[in-house]
Enzyme design. Structure first.
Site, short mmCIF file in Angstrom:
data_model
loop_
_atom_site.label_atom_id
_atom_site.label_comp_id
_atom_site.label_asym_id
_atom_site.label_seq_id
_atom_site.Cartn_x
_atom_site.Cartn_y
_atom_site.Cartn_z
N PHE A 147 0.88 -1.18 0.00
CA PHE A 147 0.00 0.00 0.00
C PHE A 147 0.92 1.23 0.00
O PHE A 147 1.81 1.32 0.85
CB PHE A 147 -0.86 -0.04 1.27
CG PHE A 147 -2.00 0.93 1.28
CD1 PHE A 147 -2.94 0.95 0.26
CD2 PHE A 147 -2.16 1.80 2.35
CE1 PHE A 147 -4.01 1.83 0.30
CE2 PHE A 147 -3.24 2.69 2.39
CZ PHE A 147 -4.16 2.69 1.37
N ASP A 193 2.39 -6.22 7.27
CA ASP A 193 1.17 -5.42 7.36
C ASP A 193 0.00 -6.36 7.10
O ASP A 193 -0.10 -6.95 6.01
CB ASP A 193 1.23 -4.27 6.35
CG ASP A 193 0.01 -3.36 6.44
OD1 ASP A 193 -1.06 -3.84 6.87
OD2 ASP A 193 0.12 -2.19 6.05
N TYR A 232 -10.46 -1.38 11.34
CA TYR A 232 -11.74 -0.90 10.80
C TYR A 232 -12.14 -1.63 9.53
O TYR A 232 -13.18 -1.36 8.96
CB TYR A 232 -11.71 0.62 10.55
CG TYR A 232 -10.54 1.11 9.72
CD1 TYR A 232 -10.56 1.02 8.35
CD2 TYR A 232 -9.43 1.69 10.33
CE1 TYR A 232 -9.49 1.47 7.59
CE2 TYR A 232 -8.36 2.14 9.59
CZ TYR A 232 -8.39 2.02 8.21
OH TYR A 232 -7.33 2.46 7.47
N LYS A 233 -11.27 -2.55 9.06
CA LYS A 233 -11.61 -3.31 7.85
C LYS A 233 -12.32 -4.60 8.26
O LYS A 233 -13.44 -4.55 8.73
CB LYS A 233 -10.34 -3.54 7.04
CG LYS A 233 -9.78 -2.22 6.49
CD LYS A 233 -8.44 -2.34 5.79
CE LYS A 233 -8.02 -0.97 5.26
NZ LYS A 233 -6.60 -0.92 4.86
N ARG A 280 -13.48 -3.52 -7.10
CA ARG A 280 -12.98 -4.39 -6.03
C ARG A 280 -14.12 -4.73 -5.06
O ARG A 280 -14.91 -3.86 -4.70
CB ARG A 280 -11.87 -3.63 -5.28
CG ARG A 280 -11.20 -4.41 -4.19
CD ARG A 280 -10.08 -3.60 -3.56
NE ARG A 280 -10.62 -2.60 -2.63
CZ ARG A 280 -9.93 -2.07 -1.61
NH1 ARG A 280 -8.66 -2.42 -1.43
NH2 ARG A 280 -10.47 -1.19 -0.81
C1 LIG Z 1 -5.92 0.44 4.85
C2 LIG Z 1 -4.45 0.31 4.88
C3 LIG Z 1 -3.66 1.21 5.59
C4 LIG Z 1 -4.28 2.41 6.25
O1 LIG Z 1 -3.50 2.96 7.26
P1 LIG Z 1 -4.19 4.03 8.25
O2 LIG Z 1 -3.11 4.52 9.09
O3 LIG Z 1 -5.27 3.30 8.98
O4 LIG Z 1 -4.81 5.09 7.39
C5 LIG Z 1 -2.30 0.98 5.64
N1 LIG Z 1 -1.73 -0.08 5.01
C6 LIG Z 1 -2.47 -0.95 4.30
C7 LIG Z 1 -1.83 -2.11 3.61
C8 LIG Z 1 -3.85 -0.77 4.20
O5 LIG Z 1 -4.59 -1.60 3.46
#
Ligand SMILES: *Cc1c(COP(=O)(O)O)cnc(C)c1O
Length: 413
Positions: free
Chosen positions: A127, A198, A223-224, A372
């Protein structure tokens, strides 16, 4: 066996072990929600828990709640509950901050454990946010660290004696392609490097075994797939035997051995507590704590089986119905290399997704050409997947996406 009619889907839904968990969510009528990989829906229990925390704990018990209602221990309590879902022993996970900040902490801690090495290895499937965090940290350190970004399938052969840390997202947020965490962790260790995984698209999506693969560090958001609510605290994992060795780059009083001694020098607490920093958002943590109730009694192996069956159905049905529209599956077909989402490349992807949302099928768009869909067995039914594929096919067949309002890009896609 992939179901071949809506009746078969309904029969599977009725027999599903997840018919029970679906009841635990407050899902709007008329919506097929396939975006739980971005923002999980509301577990009913969160509403009553939050009003209790606000009215009774904050409202009535006031500051005594830190002791009386367990506020002070909440980051570690919630961490342990998440830990069960990701294969870690109690006392190795803490719920804290956002993923971005947690990643910064872990990366800083990992680099100080490998002081003579300068390379952070990562990949193009990460990401972008995670790359930004690494780039910002290395620039701040000013010690000549390099963020080396290779293709996902090149990671395994990219280790060198200079690799300090390999920092990867297990599941690609766009394609759903999943890394072999055990293999890459073993390779990293053989090269003398540390791993940061991650788990944003892993925790709650399928069984994760941090302890089993001997991962060093991990982060993820809640939150996912964990349904902790918008901006829920993230979680952070440190391998038990590293916990008293790591030097966190952000040292605050909640990570102090004796925060209420108010001594003038920082002295790190034992264990995972030293990764904490300052006062945690108790309202958000309480919502997350309540949201984790829906996982009580959930068998992660059964969850994975259901997730694979939902993905197989969606891929099969959508490909059959949309054959003439050049829908192209993203990521591998081999289920062992997939997370719990399905993405397709399609032309006019943005407008197609807006049309789907307008018709009650909520997924999301990822640039440049992906639609998606997150498939989350806790509340996604086979009949939902069946209907979503049919709606997609209708939209493409009748070009219902071809309207000016579906081309207007909103700030969040
Ligand atoms: C959703 C996501 C994030 C988001 O990070 P936040 O600090 O919560 O905004 C980071 N890394 C990955 C791989 C994600 O999918």
């Amino acid at each position: 066996m992939i179901p071949s009619s809506r009746e078969e889907c309904e029969a599977l839904d009725e027999a599903s072990p997840f018919a029970r968990t679906r009841e635990l969510f407050d899902l709007p009528n008329g919506v097929i929600y396939l975006d739980g990989n971005s923002l999980g829906p509301l577990p009913k229990v969160v509403t009553s828990r939050l009003s209790r925390v606000v009215e009774e704990e904050w409202g009535q018990s006031l500051i005594t709640s830190w002791n009386r209602h367990g506020w002070f221990d909440l980051p570690r309590k919630v961490g342990d509950r998440i830990g069960r879902l990701i294969g870690s022993v109690p006392g190795s996970v803490v719920a804290i901050d956002t993923l971005s900040v947690a990643l910064y902490r872990l990366l800083g801690a990992a680099l100080t454990l490998r002081p003579n090495r300068r390379t952070i290895l990562t990949d193009t499937g990460n990401f972008p946010n995670d790359l930004y965090i690494a780039q910002g940290l290395t620039r701040f350190l000013g010690q000549g660290h390099e963020v080396r970004i290779v293709e996902p399938d090149a990671v395994a052969s990219a280790f060198s004696p200079d690799t300090a840390v390999v920092m990867l997202t297990e599941v690609d947020y766009r394609t759903g392609r999943r890394h072999d965490m055990a293999d890459l962790t073993a390779r990293a260790h053989a090269a003398g490097a540390l791993t940061i995984w991650d788990l944003a698209h892993s925790a709650g999506a399928f069984p994760v075994d941090l302890q089993g693969v001997n991962a060093d560090f991990a982060v993820g958001c809640a939150y996912k797939y964990l349904n902790g609510g918008p901006g829920a605290p993230a979680f952070l994992y440190v391998r038990p035997d590293l916990q008293d060795e790591v030097r966190p780059p952000i040292t605050g009083w909640w990570g102090h051995a004796e925060p209420f001694e108010f001594s003038l020098d920082f002295k790190p607490a034992h264990g995972i507590t030293r990764m904490q920093c300052g006062t945690q958002p108790i309202l958000s943590l309480s919502a997350l704590d309540a949201a984790l109730d829906v996982w009580d009694g959930v068998d992660m192996t059964a969850l994975r089986r259901e997730s694979e069956a939902l993905q197989a159905l969606f891929i099969d049905h959508a490909e059959k119905l949309c054959a003439r529209h050049h829908l192209r599956l993203a990521g591998p077909r081999d289920m062992s290399m997939r997370g719990s989402q399905v993405s397709f490349h399609v032309s006019e992807a943005y407008a197609v997704m807006q049309a789907l949302i307008a018709e009650g099928v909520i997924g999301d768009f990822r640039a440049p050409d992906l639609i998606r869909f997150g498939l989350t067995p806790l509340y996604t039914r086979f009949s939902d997947v069946w209907d979503a594929a049919a709606t997609l096919a209708n939209i493409l067949d009748e070009r219902r996406w071809d309207r000016p309002e579906f081309r207007i890009r909103k700030p969040v896609t």
